[in-house]
Design an enzyme around this catalytic site. Sequence first.
Site, PDB file in Angstrom:
ATOM      1  N   LYS A   1      53.553 119.304  58.724  1.00  0.00           N
ATOM      2  CA  LYS A   1      52.987 117.846  58.849  1.00  0.00           C
ATOM      3  C   LYS A   1      54.320 116.944  59.847  1.00  0.00           C
ATOM      4  CE  LYS A   1      53.996 115.305  55.167  1.00  0.00           C
ATOM      5  NZ  LYS A   1      53.666 113.953  55.931  1.00  0.00           N
TER       6      LYS A   1
ATOM      7  N   HIS B   1      53.464 120.222  51.585  1.00  0.00           N
ATOM      8  CA  HIS B   1      54.453 121.341  50.437  1.00  0.00           C
ATOM      9  C   HIS B   1      54.174 120.984  49.451  1.00  0.00           C
ATOM     10  CE1 HIS B   1      56.127 116.690  51.167  1.00  0.00           C
ATOM     11  NE2 HIS B   1      56.642 116.673  49.990  1.00  0.00           N
TER      12      HIS B   1
ATOM     13  N   GLU C   1      56.297 105.673  45.639  1.00  0.00           N
ATOM     14  CA  GLU C   1      57.701 106.393  46.116  1.00  0.00           C
ATOM     15  C   GLU C   1      58.115 104.860  45.811  1.00  0.00           C
ATOM     16  OE1 GLU C   1      57.439 108.536  49.423  1.00  0.00           O
ATOM     17  OE2 GLU C   1      56.210 106.879  49.936  1.00  0.00           O
TER      18      GLU C   1
ATOM     19  N   ASP D   1      50.266 108.944  56.224  1.00  0.00           N
ATOM     20  CA  ASP D   1      50.936 109.988  55.652  1.00  0.00           C
ATOM     21  C   ASP D   1      51.007 110.419  54.553  1.00  0.00           C
ATOM     22  OD1 ASP D   1      54.029 111.183  55.949  1.00  0.00           O
ATOM     23  OD2 ASP D   1      54.713 108.980  54.198  1.00  0.00           O
TER      24      ASP D   1
ATOM     25  N   HIS E   1      48.227 115.375  51.843  1.00  0.00           N
ATOM     26  CA  HIS E   1      48.456 115.572  50.356  1.00  0.00           C
ATOM     27  C   HIS E   1      47.861 114.991  49.471  1.00  0.00           C
ATOM     28  CE1 HIS E   1      52.685 116.220  51.996  1.00  0.00           C
ATOM     29  NE2 HIS E   1      53.119 114.758  51.678  1.00  0.00           N
TER      30      HIS E   1
END
Length: 479
Positions: free
Chosen positions: A142, A172, A210, A229, A234
């Site tokens: 990505k 991932h 994060e 993002d 995800h």
Amino acid sequence: MSFTADRLLLFGATGDLAQRMLLPSLFALDADGLLAPELKIIGTARSDMSDGEYRNFARAALEKYLPAERRGSMAGFLNRLTYQPLDATTLEGYDDLAKKVGKPKRGLAIFLSTAPSLFEPTIKGLQSAGLTGDNVRMCLEKPLGTDLGTSREINDAVAEAFPEDRIFRIDHYLGKETVQNLLALRFANIMFEPLWNAAHIDHVQITVAETVGLEGRVAFYDDAGALRDMVQNHMLQLLALVAMEPPAHFDATAVRDEKVKVLRAMRPVTKGETVTGQYRAGAIQGQAVPGYDEELGKASDTETFVAIKAHVDNWRWKGVPFYLRTGKRMPKRVTEIVIQFACVPHSIFAGKGATMQPNRLVIGIQPEENITLSLMAKVPGLDREGIRLRSVPLNIAMPDAFTGAVRRIAYERLLLDLIEGDQTLFVRRDEVEAQWEWVDAVRAGWEAEGLAPKTYTAGSWGPSAAIALAERNGVTWHE
């Protein structure tokens, strides 16, 4: 066509992802004897290096990023590596790359870790050099576009050279052990599936927080923002795994069929169901950090935080809100899924003064991999002044539960699956496009409303409006 590749070609072989994840993952697989002896790894990028110089580059990356306990002799792994400089934007050089790859006995796997703008010229270059045959599969890192239109352009370009069964789109998060354990938790334990529905679950929370800021991703992040993002890939993948119906088999087709049904059933968000934010100067773990505008060096309307109240309109989930929250410069780094069960329909202990709390299942994905189920239990005592109940956590810390098992980087599993040809943990085209269709509608709603990110202090859990988004329905974010 099923084959185990004996050649692995890495585009972007000198990039940050290669240094931090790909090379350490491949070394770890090699050290554990999971790579066939004949597998050759060819790196390519713009940098002008010889084979020996690239091996030295790889050694330095391994020494920097590989955990000390997983290091060992590197000579055998480094001998697998060769390197070919290439300007991916022109056809010149692809014939030399093909010579470097050689003639695979079984097949070639290609990992494309480059800017999306290079995908189409790279595919054309590979075609011109005969590197797109029936024994070649393609893996794409990505971002796969910036909206549905650009995503389709990328997918169309790749589809000109590769059929869908040889395209591996990587996310991932799907390689993380606890994410895969979510499937085991749901479908290998009879106690959960009868309760996994709107009749017994009050709401679901998914948080990806994060502590970092831009971290060298200035240009990319300001164009993307938190929604593109994190949410588009995800978080929607995590939501799909939580909400999917039981697949008939654990294979690529069955699992991905069920995920895409969830994504297509997602209700478009309406006004008041999203909150966006952008961090300002504050402190993370006692250290002062600048605001987004200071890091960027200019004012921007890009969101670094987003909270969404989402719904899946199908038989199982009708009426159950899914609260999604992600942001940068949060108080701690955490990715988790919270399943909040409904209250019991009637408390037999109420007349004795006891208060009840609903059961809660918390699935921690990072930094700690664990599963916690809260149950109500009686506080010991003679109960002369009434019965006291307390929520008691049952903790399963995955490293403790499987002592001696190696904790692997997510890319280890995904690279091995790419080499062996297993698409189960990779994302299919219709999934990607369903995700973009939903996210594009969110962004269109923001533009129609003229929604601007609210500021929040670095080190906080985002704008106060995100708290209100949940509290309107009596929900408190799990922190």
